[in-house]
Design an enzyme around this catalytic site. Structure first.
Site, PDB file in Angstrom:
ATOM      1  N   LEU A 158       5.620   3.411  -3.758  1.00 45.67           N
ATOM      2  CA  LEU A 158       5.335   2.479  -4.857  1.00 45.67           C
ATOM      3  C   LEU A 158       4.382   3.134  -5.866  1.00 45.67           C
ATOM      4  O   LEU A 158       4.607   3.107  -7.075  1.00 45.67           O
ATOM      5  CB  LEU A 158       4.736   1.192  -4.279  1.00 45.67           C
ATOM      6  CG  LEU A 158       4.399   0.033  -5.223  1.00 45.67           C
ATOM      7  CD1 LEU A 158       4.431  -1.296  -4.462  1.00 45.67           C
ATOM      8  CD2 LEU A 158       3.041   0.186  -5.875  1.00 45.67           C
ATOM      9  N   PHE A 212       0.829  -1.222   0.000  1.00 45.82           N
ATOM     10  CA  PHE A 212       0.000   0.000   0.000  1.00 45.82           C
ATOM     11  C   PHE A 212       0.859   1.267   0.000  1.00 45.82           C
ATOM     12  O   PHE A 212       0.376   2.353   0.293  1.00 45.82           O
ATOM     13  CB  PHE A 212      -0.929   0.003   1.223  1.00 45.82           C
ATOM     14  CG  PHE A 212      -1.974  -1.082   1.186  1.00 45.82           C
ATOM     15  CD1 PHE A 212      -3.167  -0.892   0.493  1.00 45.82           C
ATOM     16  CD2 PHE A 212      -1.763  -2.296   1.805  1.00 45.82           C
ATOM     17  CE1 PHE A 212      -4.135  -1.893   0.440  1.00 45.82           C
ATOM     18  CE2 PHE A 212      -2.719  -3.307   1.761  1.00 45.82           C
ATOM     19  CZ  PHE A 212      -3.908  -3.099   1.078  1.00 45.82           C
ATOM     20  N   SER A 213       2.126   1.118  -0.364  1.00 48.24           N
ATOM     21  CA  SER A 213       3.109   2.189  -0.239  1.00 48.24           C
ATOM     22  C   SER A 213       2.838   3.392  -1.137  1.00 48.24           C
ATOM     23  O   SER A 213       2.586   3.260  -2.336  1.00 48.24           O
ATOM     24  CB  SER A 213       4.483   1.594  -0.573  1.00 48.24           C
ATOM     25  OG  SER A 213       5.380   2.564  -1.013  1.00 48.24           O
ATOM     26  N   ASN A 214       2.954   4.595  -0.555  1.00 51.27           N
ATOM     27  CA  ASN A 214       2.859   5.833  -1.339  1.00 51.27           C
ATOM     28  C   ASN A 214       4.020   5.934  -2.333  1.00 51.27           C
ATOM     29  O   ASN A 214       3.862   6.440  -3.441  1.00 51.27           O
ATOM     30  CB  ASN A 214       2.907   7.060  -0.412  1.00 51.27           C
ATOM     31  CG  ASN A 214       1.672   7.179   0.452  1.00 51.27           C
ATOM     32  OD1 ASN A 214       0.570   6.839   0.042  1.00 51.27           O
ATOM     33  ND2 ASN A 214       1.849   7.652   1.681  1.00 51.27           N
TER      34      ASN A 214
END
Length: 300
Positions: A72, A68-70
Site C-alpha cells: 500500500l 500497515f501494508s508495505n
C-alpha cells in the site's frame, strides 16, 4: 517513463566470528537501498505492472492492502512519483488516519477505500473484480502484495543482478518475489524461502500457480519453521537480533519479513545446515516503513 535507471542496489558482506568459524560467506543484497522512497521487492514488483498499465493506456491503478501494508505504501509513493491516480482497497472497516502508513498514502494523494473484512476476502473473486472494473473504468488492477506475472519479471531482474552463490535466501509472504527470483538464478544455486506466515503450506501451490515451470526445478525449498508465531508476530529474541544487526552492521531490519529470514538463516548457520565454504546471499526486500507502524502500535 517507468524505467528504473537508478543504480542497482549494493551488496553488503557480513563479517562475524560465527561465519568465520563455520567458513561461510554471507552477503546481503541491500534492496532496501534500491530507491529513496519505493524500495525492495515492492519496486521490483510494481515496475513491470506500471509498464503494462502504460501499454494498455489505463488512466489509474487499483490495488489492495492491509492498513500497515508495505505494498500500500509503495503504491501510494509510485502514484505520486509518476502522477498516476491510485485507488487502494484497504482492509477495514474504518480508516485510522493517524496510522503512519495510511497518513503517508493520503499525503501522496492516493484514494483510500476502507471495506469490511468480509468484502476484503473477495479480493481474488472474479465477480468482485469485474464489479471493481465497472466502478473504476480504465483502471489497471494489481493484486494484493503486487504478486502477478508482471511482478515476476521485476523479481527475475533482481536475481539476475546477484553475484554467483551457492544459496539465495528470501522472506516469503505471498510467494511472488520467490517465484520471480527462481526464474533468474542458475539451477546450480539453491533458493530458500523463509515463510513469515504460520501454517502456510499453501504457498507451494501459490508459487507453482505463479510460476508453473517451478514444478520441474529441483533447486528450491520453502522453510516453515521460522515464522516466530505467525504473520505480524515476533518474539523478544527476534527483535533483539534485529537490533543487534542494525547496531553492529548498520543493517536495519524489521521483524515481520527480512528480520525473520535473517534470524532463521542465522540459526541454520549455527546448526551446520550449510556445507563448509558455502556462499550465501540474503535478499533484503525493504519494508522498513513497517517499523513506524510497529512503533505506532507500541509493539517495539
Amino acid at each position: 517513463m517507468f524505467n528504473s535507471n537508478h543504480l542497482e542496489s549494493p551488496v553488503q558482506r557480513i563479517h562475524h566470528p560465527l561465519l568465520t568459524a563455520k567458513r561461510i560467506e554471507l552477503l546481503v543484497k541491500r534492496d532496501d537501498l534500491l530507491h529513496p522512497t519505493v524500495q525492495g521487492n515492492k519496486w521490483r514488483k510494481l515496475k513491470h505492472n506500471l509498464l503494462e498499465l502504460k501499454r494498455r493506456k489505463n488512466d489509474a491503478l487499483l490495488t489492495f492492502g492491509g492498513p500497515f501494508s508495505n505494498h500500500l505504501y509503495a503504491t501510494a509513493m509510485v502514484s505520486k512519483l509518476f502522477k498516476i491516480p491510485a485507488h487502494i482497497i484497504v482492509r477495514g472497516p474504518h480508516l485510522d488516519l493517524q496510522n503512519p502508513t495510511l497518513r503517508l498514502a493520503k499525503a501522496c494523494g492516493a484514494h483510500l477505500h476502507a471495506v469490511t473484512r468480509l468484502e476484503y476476502r473477495q479480493r481474488y473473486d472474479n465477480n468482485y473484480l469485474k464489479d471493481l472494473e465497472k466502478r473504476f473504468p480504465n483502471t489497471f488492477i494489481v493484486p494484493e502484495g503486487g504478486s502477478n506475472q508482471f511482478a515476476l519479471q521485476g523479481c527475475q531482474e533482481l536475481a539476475q543482478s546477484l553475484p554467483q552463490s551457492d544459496y539465495v535466501c528470501c522472506a516469503v509472504g505471498s510467494g511472488g518475489t520467490f517465484a520471480g527470483i527462481l526464474n533468474g538464478i542458475p539451477n546450480t544455486t539453491q533458493l530458500l524461502g523463509f515463510s513469515v506466515l504460520k501454517g502456510a503450506k499453501y504457498l507451494q501451490t501459490e508459487i507453482l500457480k505463479l510460476n508453473p515451470e517451478a514444478a520441474s526445478y529441483n533447486n528450491w525449498q520453502l522453510l516453515h519453521d521460522f515464522h516466530d508465531g505467525g504473520y505480524g508476530k515476533f518474539s523478544e529474541t527476534l527483535w533483539s537480533f534485529c537490533q543487534m544487526m542494525t547496531r553492529t552492521y548498520h543493517l536495519p531490519l524489521e521483524p515481520i519479513y527480512t528480520g525473520k529470514m535473517m534470524f532463521g538463516l542465522w540459526q541454520l548457520i549455527e546448526q551446520d545446515y550449510f556445507p563448509t565454504n558455502s556462499k550465501i546471499i540474503a535478499i533484503h526486500t525493504g519494508g522498513l516503513q513497517g517499523l513506524d507502524g510497529l512503533r505506532y502500535r507500541k509493539l517495539i
